[in-house]
Design a protein around this motif. Structure first.
Motif, short mmCIF file in Angstrom:
data_model
loop_
_atom_site.label_atom_id
_atom_site.label_comp_id
_atom_site.label_asym_id
_atom_site.label_seq_id
_atom_site.Cartn_x
_atom_site.Cartn_y
_atom_site.Cartn_z
N ALA A 90 32.54 24.84 13.19
CA ALA A 90 31.64 24.33 12.16
C ALA A 90 30.19 24.44 12.63
CB ALA A 90 31.98 22.88 11.84
N PRO A 91 29.25 24.61 11.70
CA PRO A 91 27.84 24.63 12.10
C PRO A 91 27.40 23.29 12.65
CG PRO A 91 28.03 24.51 9.71
CD PRO A 91 29.43 24.74 10.24
N THR A 92 26.45 23.32 13.54
CA THR A 92 25.87 22.09 14.05
C THR A 92 24.66 21.71 13.20
OG1 THR A 92 24.30 23.18 15.54
CG2 THR A 92 26.54 22.78 16.39
N LEU A 93 24.18 20.49 13.40
CA LEU A 93 22.96 20.08 12.72
C LEU A 93 21.80 20.97 13.13
CD1 LEU A 93 21.45 18.13 10.88
CD2 LEU A 93 21.26 16.54 12.79
N ALA A 94 21.78 21.42 14.39
CA ALA A 94 20.74 22.35 14.83
C ALA A 94 20.80 23.65 14.03
CB ALA A 94 20.87 22.63 16.32
N ASP A 95 21.99 24.15 13.78
CA ASP A 95 22.13 25.39 13.03
C ASP A 95 21.50 25.28 11.65
OD1 ASP A 95 23.58 26.61 15.10
OD2 ASP A 95 25.50 25.92 14.32
N ASP A 200 22.40 19.75 18.28
CA ASP A 200 23.47 20.68 18.62
C ASP A 200 24.74 19.98 19.08
OD1 ASP A 200 21.98 19.87 20.80
OD2 ASP A 200 22.11 21.76 21.87
N ASN A 201 24.75 18.66 19.12
CA ASN A 201 25.96 17.91 19.46
C ASN A 201 26.56 17.19 18.25
OD1 ASN A 201 26.03 18.59 22.19
ND2 ASN A 201 24.58 16.99 22.72
N ASN A 202 26.25 17.70 17.06
CA ASN A 202 26.75 17.12 15.82
C ASN A 202 27.29 18.24 14.94
OD1 ASN A 202 25.51 14.11 15.76
ND2 ASN A 202 24.06 15.50 16.72
N LEU A 203 28.61 18.25 14.74
CA LEU A 203 29.24 19.29 13.93
C LEU A 203 29.34 18.82 12.48
CD1 LEU A 203 32.20 20.37 16.27
CD2 LEU A 203 29.94 21.40 16.06
N LEU A 209 30.74 14.65 9.27
CA LEU A 209 30.08 14.75 10.57
C LEU A 209 31.06 14.42 11.69
CD1 LEU A 209 27.22 14.89 12.09
CD2 LEU A 209 27.34 12.40 12.06
N ARG A 210 31.07 15.23 12.74
CA ARG A 210 31.85 14.93 13.93
C ARG A 210 30.93 15.06 15.14
NH1 ARG A 210 37.37 15.02 13.06
NH2 ARG A 210 37.39 13.84 15.01
N LEU A 211 30.96 14.06 15.98
CA LEU A 211 30.10 14.00 17.17
C LEU A 211 30.82 14.60 18.36
CD1 LEU A 211 28.93 10.31 16.72
CD2 LEU A 211 27.78 12.37 15.90
N ILE A 212 30.10 15.33 19.18
CA ILE A 212 30.65 15.86 20.44
C ILE A 212 29.68 15.53 21.56
CG2 ILE A 212 31.97 17.69 19.32
CD1 ILE A 212 29.77 19.66 20.12
N ASP A 213 30.16 15.67 22.78
CA ASP A 213 29.40 15.42 24.01
C ASP A 213 29.16 13.92 24.21
OD1 ASP A 213 27.87 15.36 26.27
OD2 ASP A 213 26.54 16.98 25.66
N PHE A 214 30.08 13.30 24.95
CA PHE A 214 30.01 11.86 25.24
C PHE A 214 29.70 11.62 26.71
CE2 PHE A 214 31.68 11.91 21.14
CZ PHE A 214 31.84 10.64 20.62
N GLU A 215 29.00 12.56 27.35
CA GLU A 215 28.74 12.46 28.79
C GLU A 215 27.84 11.29 29.17
OE1 GLU A 215 27.36 16.07 30.51
OE2 GLU A 215 29.16 17.21 30.00
N VAL A 216 27.10 10.76 28.21
CA VAL A 216 26.22 9.62 28.51
C VAL A 216 26.59 8.45 27.60
CG1 VAL A 216 23.84 8.99 29.06
CG2 VAL A 216 24.46 11.39 28.94
#
Length: 375
Positions: A90-95, A200-203, A209-216
């Motif tokens: 899926a496109p990201t919000l950045a896209d 770019d971490n939001n699909l 909306l689906r969130l990715i990258d939970f490193e922090v």
């Protein structure tokens, strides 16, 4: 890569194949792998560096809460790695912000703001659960919310000013100390965040909306997240300007969600004071991170284009923070940086997001369609 495939396959009790590198970071390797039944999963393996281990614990604990992000299919603390469901391409919000359709970009921004707000509201009573999960996946590093990054940035700013020959105005140290306290950063209104909520971490999937990258992943003031609406995107590379009214619209969308669990945030005095301090916190952060790297200017992202330069973003941040009237010493510091540092930069003003490039500045934001939002 062979070791990652083998460990992840043993974790799922299936054979994985055809790994595709999705571009991780110095901390992690992210692969899309085929499964024996014809499906696919995402495997994220972390290095043994201290920050990488902390990112592993945060991601494993944050996803294990089960309130946002892809489904967590398995965790191997020993490797360490985790396996997640594949949310597709899926496109990201950045896209969409870097695209050409203003309606799609505006709907994406609203989905992002509402989604983060709903996540914050739903998470308020889960803080003890996150700490319990952190203990389960602990690799010997303290949680992100225990990191004194605001105070550390404040001290670094004072040192940077000294190095640049800029005299700190009276009261600056006291103001920096205040925004770094629990009262100053709005610790009375904590909520869960994946930590890196950049575009770019939001699909933007068909399901929402689906969130990715939970490193922090951690609990922090809702104001520190809401500031991403106002600035916009406080700590990110995908930073351009928004049309008049759009930033306010997405801020209202986020605020409406969190005010449901923190009624005091419906009061303008409370909200605006917290937002101004959060803008100050993130402006100091940007200054400390980027100013030493502006000797030679360059794009904020290594490969994505368009991307603003470090000087463009810093000047924009300083211009915004120069109007923080209830933090007069910090505002004066920003004006000094604009005069004595940015004044010598031959760089164009920060442009608008490309998606809104064909909208006249005087045109009011169009009414967006409702967007279904899920974790």
């Amino acid at each position: 890569m062979e070791l990652i495939l083998r460990a992840a396959g043993e974790l799922l009790d299936t054979e994985l194949s055809d790994p595709v590198d999705l571009g991780g970071s110095s901390r992690s390797t992210v692969l899309r792998c085929g499964t024996a039944d014809g499906g696919s999963v995402i495997v994220k393996a972390f290095s043994g560096e201290p920050d990488s281990l902390r990112c592993f614990t945060a991601e494993a604990a944050g996803l294990s809460l089960g309130i946002a992000g892809p489904e967590l299919l398995g965790v191997d603390p020993g490797f360490p790695l985790l396996v997640m469901s594949d949310l597709g391409n899926a496109p990201t919000l950045a896209d969409v912000l870097l695209g050409s359709d203003p309606a799609v970009a505006e709907n994406g921004l609203l989905a992002w703001a509402r989604g983060l707000g709903r996540l914050a509201a739903e998470s308020v009573h889960r803080r003890a659960d996150l700490m319990r999960l952190w203990t389960r996946y602990d690799k010997g590093m303290p949680p992100w919310e225990d990191e004194p990054w605001i105070a550390r940035n404040s001290a670094a700013l004072l040192a940077l000013l000294d190095d640049a020959g800029i005299t700190a105005p009276p009261g600056l140290a006291e103001e920096l100390a205040r925004i770094g306290t629990a009262e100053g950063e709005g610790e009375g209104y904590p909520a869960f965040t994946p930590g890196d909520t950049c575009p770019d971490n939001n699909l933007l999937t068909p399901e929402g909306l689906r969130l990715i990258d939970f490193e922090v992943a951690c609990y922090q003031s809702v104001f520190l997240t809401a500031a991403y609406c106002r600035m916009p995107f406080s700590s990110c590379w995908c930073v351009f300007t928004l049309p008049a009214g759009t930033a306010a619209q997405i801020e209202r969308a986020y605020r409406a969600e969190v005010a449901g669990v923190y009624p005091a945030l419906a009061e303008d005095a409370v909200w605006q004071a917290g937002m101004r301090r959060a803008v100050a916190v993130w402006t100091v952060d940007a200054t400390v991170r980027l100013l030493p790297r502006t000797v030679e200017d360059g794009p904020l992202h290594r490969t994505r284009r368009p991307a603003p330069t470090r000087r463009q973003v810093l000047r924009h941040r300083w211009e915004t923070a120069s109007g923080l009237e209830d933090l007069p010493a910090l505002a004066e510091t920003m004006r000094s940086l604009l005069r004595e540092v940015a004044g010598g930069w031959d760089v164009a003003p920060l442009p608008g997001y490309p998606a809104f490039g064909n909208r006249e500045a005087s045109e009011p934001p169009r009414a967006p369609a409702d967007v279904t939002t899920t974790g």
